[in-house]
Write an enzyme that holds these catalytic residues in place. Structure first.
Site, short mmCIF file in Angstrom:
data_model
loop_
_atom_site.label_atom_id
_atom_site.label_comp_id
_atom_site.label_asym_id
_atom_site.label_seq_id
_atom_site.Cartn_x
_atom_site.Cartn_y
_atom_site.Cartn_z
N LEU A 209 0.84 -1.20 0.00
CA LEU A 209 0.00 0.00 0.00
C LEU A 209 0.87 1.24 0.00
CD1 LEU A 209 -2.57 -1.02 2.77
CD2 LEU A 209 -2.98 -1.02 0.31
N HIS A 210 0.57 2.17 -0.90
CA HIS A 210 1.35 3.41 -0.90
C HIS A 210 0.61 4.62 -1.46
CE1 HIS A 210 1.78 2.40 -5.15
NE2 HIS A 210 2.19 3.63 -5.35
N ARG A 211 -0.53 4.41 -2.10
CA ARG A 211 -1.20 5.54 -2.75
C ARG A 211 -1.81 6.49 -1.72
NH1 ARG A 211 -1.49 5.44 -8.18
NH2 ARG A 211 -0.85 3.49 -9.14
#
Length: 365
Positions: A209-211
């Site tokens: 997860l990074h957005r």
């Protein structure tokens, strides 16, 4: 004596870019007529997110390093344009190849096009139709100004034609990310990631997860953490934590909440080979990444993408991908694990770089 080799700049800024330029660099390096030059803009810099990828992908140190660094979208785009224009004025290449959809993609395209230098966009035509995504703006602008548009799938061609692009500019070449995967599979299989983490094949899930839409809001990130904890009570999860995500987890007081869950293993960001070794053995992937959607489709691994849309719809219509939201993770995960849809799209075969080399040779010889 001046070399007759064609100078081809390959632009890289973030780790998905490294995976996209690697097969093309290696293919061009074998050609007597070509002089591939790696330009690292420095837009994203982290040892595990950059240097490790270069080593894993057998790339040399960047020939040109712009050292732009982090900043706002405008700061990054403007900084890359200014720095790259100086390079172009000093040593004019025959072709600039940009990949993906980061700020450096559009910035280098603008700098080159304004100097009359030909630009090719590898991975052209992808659209999420969501202009709140900065990447979507970068894709649209880059495709509007590039001279050559190399698409990964038929939907890319359709999107460009719908936008009124000259068909002569468009060529479907396939998915360059799959080239990296095929090229690195022997090294991936030699990795010991699963062994080192003590996980059993097909008995765990992988999370990335990074957005901003998922990790920048305390409420959304808390909901995600709670959902992941519930999933981990049935199937253990391995979560290599992106620097942006790690920063927010700590800032919002959620890191311990997640790390204390018995079924979740948090790790530092992993290099390409180490990460893919983890993916090769997993039961499913929960992600918001673009590239992982493609890799799981090729590997026929169920993938749950936490986004309302995707610029890679072929991974949903033909592949193993399913779009979801934080509140539907558990129900959708059950669906995606049980589904029996896993066709490999056309030209996702590890031969994209070879097709691109043939195009460049025919165009510039």
């Amino acid at each position: 004596m001046k070399s007759n080799k064609k100078i081809i700049h390959l632009i890289a800024a973030a780790r998905p870019n490294f995976m996209k330029i690697a097969p093309l660099y290696h293919a061009l390096a074998k050609e007597e007529w070509a002089n591939p030059v790696i330009v690292h803009t420095g837009q994203h810099y982290d040892l595990n997110m950059s240097d490790t990828f270069f080593r894993d992908l057998n790339l040399p140190d960047p020939h040109i390093y712009l050292n732009v660094g982090r900043g706002t979208h405008a700061e990054q785009t403007g900084g890359v344009m200014i720095a790259y224009e100086k390079i172009l004025l000093e040593n004019r290449p025959d072709l600039v190849v940009v990949v993906g959809d980061v700020n450096s993609t559009v910035a280098c395209s603008l700098a080159a096009v304004k100097l009359g230098i030909k630009v090719a966009h590898l991975e052209a035509g992808l659209r999420s139709f969501d202009r709140t995504m900065p990447e979507e703006i970068n894709r649209i602008v880059t495709d509007a100004i590039a001279d050559y548009l190399w698409t990964p799938s038929p939907d890319g061609n359709e999107n460009l034609l719908h936008e009124g692009v000259d068909p002569a500019k468009i060529t479907m070449v396939g998915n360059i990310m799959i080239d990296s995967l095929v090229m690195m599979t022997p090294a991936i299989l030699r990795e010991k990631t699963r062994e080192d983490l003590g996980v059993d094949d097909k008995d765990y899930g992988v999370v990335t997860l990074h957005r901003p839409a998922n990790v920048d809001s305390p409420d959304i990130l808390l909901n995600l953490c709670d959902a992941l904890i519930r999933v981990s009570e049935k199937t253990s999860l391995v979560f290599p934590v992106h620097p942006r995500t790690a920063k927010n987890l700590r800032e919002f007081g959620l890191y311990e909440h997640l790390s204390n869950a018995k079924g979740i293993i948090l790790t530092e960001p992993l290099g390409y080979n180490a990460f893919m070794n983890l993916v090769f053995g997993c039961k499913f992937v929960i992600t918001d990444s673009g590239g992982v959607q493609e890799e799981t489709t090729y590997l026929k691994i169920p993938c749950l993408t936490l986004r309302p849309n995707t610029e890679r719809p072929i991974t949903v219509t033909q592949g193993t991908n399913h779009l979801s939201t934080p509140d539907k993770i558990e129900a959708d995960l059950k669906k995606v694990v049980e589904q029996d849809r896993h066709n490999t799209p056309l030209f996702w075969d590890g031969r994209t770089a070879a097709r691109v080399v043939d195009i460049i040779k025919a165009t510039f010889s």
